[in-house]
Design an enzyme around this catalytic site. Sequence first.
Site, PDB file in Angstrom:
ATOM      1  N   TYR A   1       0.841  -1.193   0.000  1.00 37.05           N
ATOM      2  CA  TYR A   1       0.000   0.000   0.000  1.00 37.05           C
ATOM      3  C   TYR A   1       0.874   1.239   0.000  1.00 37.05           C
ATOM      4  O   TYR A   1       1.908   1.275   0.675  1.00 37.05           O
ATOM      5  CB  TYR A   1      -0.886   0.046   1.250  1.00 37.05           C
ATOM      6  CG  TYR A   1      -2.067  -0.890   1.215  1.00 37.05           C
ATOM      7  CD1 TYR A   1      -3.301  -0.467   0.743  1.00 37.05           C
ATOM      8  CD2 TYR A   1      -1.951  -2.197   1.666  1.00 37.05           C
ATOM      9  CE1 TYR A   1      -4.402  -1.317   0.731  1.00 37.05           C
ATOM     10  CE2 TYR A   1      -3.039  -3.057   1.650  1.00 37.05           C
ATOM     11  CZ  TYR A   1      -4.261  -2.614   1.183  1.00 37.05           C
ATOM     12  OH  TYR A   1      -5.332  -3.456   1.165  1.00 37.05           O
TER      13      TYR A   1
ATOM     14  N   TYR B   1      -0.448  -9.664   0.395  1.00 42.57           N
ATOM     15  CA  TYR B   1       0.567  -9.126   1.314  1.00 42.57           C
ATOM     16  C   TYR B   1       0.519  -9.850   2.660  1.00 42.57           C
ATOM     17  O   TYR B   1      -0.519 -10.326   3.082  1.00 42.57           O
ATOM     18  CB  TYR B   1       0.408  -7.613   1.473  1.00 42.57           C
ATOM     19  CG  TYR B   1      -0.935  -7.125   1.978  1.00 42.57           C
ATOM     20  CD1 TYR B   1      -1.201  -7.043   3.344  1.00 42.57           C
ATOM     21  CD2 TYR B   1      -1.936  -6.723   1.092  1.00 42.57           C
ATOM     22  CE1 TYR B   1      -2.419  -6.573   3.814  1.00 42.57           C
ATOM     23  CE2 TYR B   1      -3.152  -6.252   1.560  1.00 42.57           C
ATOM     24  CZ  TYR B   1      -3.395  -6.187   2.914  1.00 42.57           C
ATOM     25  OH  TYR B   1      -4.601  -5.730   3.364  1.00 42.57           O
TER      26      TYR B   1
ATOM     27  N   ARG C   1      -2.829 -11.941   3.336  1.00 42.25           N
ATOM     28  CA  ARG C   1      -4.184 -11.603   2.902  1.00 42.25           C
ATOM     29  C   ARG C   1      -4.383 -12.040   1.452  1.00 42.25           C
ATOM     30  O   ARG C   1      -3.504 -11.847   0.613  1.00 42.25           O
ATOM     31  CB  ARG C   1      -4.437 -10.082   2.947  1.00 42.25           C
ATOM     32  CG  ARG C   1      -4.533  -9.391   4.297  1.00 42.25           C
ATOM     33  CD  ARG C   1      -5.631  -9.810   5.230  1.00 42.25           C
ATOM     34  NE  ARG C   1      -6.900 -10.248   4.657  1.00 42.25           N
ATOM     35  CZ  ARG C   1      -7.893  -9.463   4.226  1.00 42.25           C
ATOM     36  NH1 ARG C   1      -7.780  -8.159   4.263  1.00 42.25           N
ATOM     37  NH2 ARG C   1      -9.018  -9.979   3.760  1.00 42.25           N
TER      38      ARG C   1
ATOM     39  N   HIS D   1      -7.211  -8.468  -2.718  1.00 42.20           N
ATOM     40  CA  HIS D   1      -8.516  -7.845  -2.491  1.00 42.20           C
ATOM     41  C   HIS D   1      -8.475  -6.365  -2.825  1.00 42.20           C
ATOM     42  O   HIS D   1      -7.425  -5.722  -2.787  1.00 42.20           O
ATOM     43  CB  HIS D   1      -8.974  -8.031  -1.042  1.00 42.20           C
ATOM     44  CG  HIS D   1      -8.050  -7.401  -0.039  1.00 42.20           C
ATOM     45  ND1 HIS D   1      -6.919  -8.019   0.430  1.00 42.20           N
ATOM     46  CD2 HIS D   1      -8.069  -6.177   0.562  1.00 42.20           C
ATOM     47  CE1 HIS D   1      -6.293  -7.235   1.278  1.00 42.20           C
ATOM     48  NE2 HIS D   1      -6.958  -6.097   1.372  1.00 42.20           N
TER      49      HIS D   1
ATOM     50  N   HIS E   1     -10.570  -2.925  -1.526  1.00 38.90           N
ATOM     51  CA  HIS E   1     -11.495  -2.395  -0.527  1.00 38.90           C
ATOM     52  C   HIS E   1     -12.549  -1.531  -1.212  1.00 38.90           C
ATOM     53  O   HIS E   1     -12.212  -0.725  -2.098  1.00 38.90           O
ATOM     54  CB  HIS E   1     -10.753  -1.536   0.487  1.00 38.90           C
ATOM     55  CG  HIS E   1      -9.763  -2.303   1.333  1.00 38.90           C
ATOM     56  ND1 HIS E   1     -10.082  -2.808   2.564  1.00 38.90           N
ATOM     57  CD2 HIS E   1      -8.472  -2.645   1.119  1.00 38.90           C
ATOM     58  CE1 HIS E   1      -9.025  -3.419   3.082  1.00 38.90           C
ATOM     59  NE2 HIS E   1      -8.026  -3.334   2.220  1.00 38.90           N
TER      60      HIS E   1
HETATM   61 FE   LIG Z   1      -6.217  -4.497   2.482  1.00 42.10          FE
END
Ligand SMILES: [Fe+2]
Lengths: 172, 240
Positions: B105, B144, B154, B157, B159
């Site tokens: 991110y 990640y 995870r 995905h 959000h």
């Molecule tokens: Fe996330």
Amino acid sequence: MQTTTSQTIGPYWHLIEDRSWSDLTRFGATGEVITIEGTISDGAGAPAADACVEIWQTSPTACDEFPGFGRAATNEAGVFSFKTIMPGPVRGPGNTLQAPHLAVTILARGLMFHLATRLYFDKEPANENDPVLSLIEDKARRNTLMARQTKAGVWHLDIHLQGDAETVFFEI
Amino acid sequence: MNEIRAPFRAYAPGTQPDNDSPQYRSTGLRHPTRPLLKIPQTITELTGPQFSPAHFPPTDNIAVNGTHEAVGERIIVEGFIRDEDGRPVANTMVEIWQANAAGRYNHPRDTHDAPLDPDFRGSGRVFTDSDGAYRFITIKPGSYPWSNHANAWRPNHIHFSLFGAGYATRLITQMYFPGDPLLELDPIFLATADAQARNRLIAKFDLDVGKQDYALGYRFDMYLRGRNATPMEDNHADHH
Ligand SMILES: [Fe+2]
């Protein structure tokens, strides 16, 4: 089809943060400008430093100059802050009148489903007959929704996600 | 009685995750321990913010930064936002954010040792059209690691943040990708008891949503709470 399943907002939601959104007067709203500030803490009393706080108010009525909605991030100390216009009373179910309030939504890492609560204003006489506050049977817990005036135009509310001072959260 | 006053329906049992989800460790000190207080839906809950593209300018293509293409597999994500009765949720704001193709991110607190991409900021905003349709162009996010448990990763995905017609229709969710082996290991995905409900968070691969020589496509439809037929006032005896 059933409502889509909620998932946590996670720790990186700031990618959609626009800091100007915490100022509900930025489009030129006029009225009694107030600052709403508060903290969010977890069951160990630690600040929730990555939370998203959203407010929604139906008074004054939303319009081009007043979005009625705000979003703010908590900082390292779990503190959030909004600038908005003081709400007035709005009508409630039946013939009731709701005391001035803001709807407050808390979204954060560790919350699979956002939490809903309200912020009311301490010492407001209409609180006594508010149809939502009245639903809180333990009168002491009504205080968990009461923002206290700390100086002129500034109202403060501590939100506790868990623990002895746990805030009253709603199912709506 | 105006239709806008009809309350939103309760969520179907099991279709929403429990905030007390111990497998997802961060819930431990953050979930309320006392039962939620059921309150009536008043004007505050029945109405909600309306965002205008003028005040909240849309960005639908987040796979490009000026003329620089972001690194990764370009994808188009589109779908409908409807209420439970299939009615389009028109002109509603849809926000997305995600990791880059490497699973990082663009966020100061993301310390994962994967490269940042200067051409991928990682968030966008669009509005549904009159039919409730939305569409984004982005890149497929990478997986990640996170610290929830040993070797936790995870699933890929995106959000999503939606508002809908009222404060009570607020939805934050995540879109997943079909065939991801991490889904069945992910405590966030698994926090919802109803397997059918959580499986609806998995987008459908659809070549027709994509574009030849340009992008692959995924379809992801979302549903917000529908309204009860009975207007709110009739649900409260104190009115009479
Ligand atoms: Fe996330």
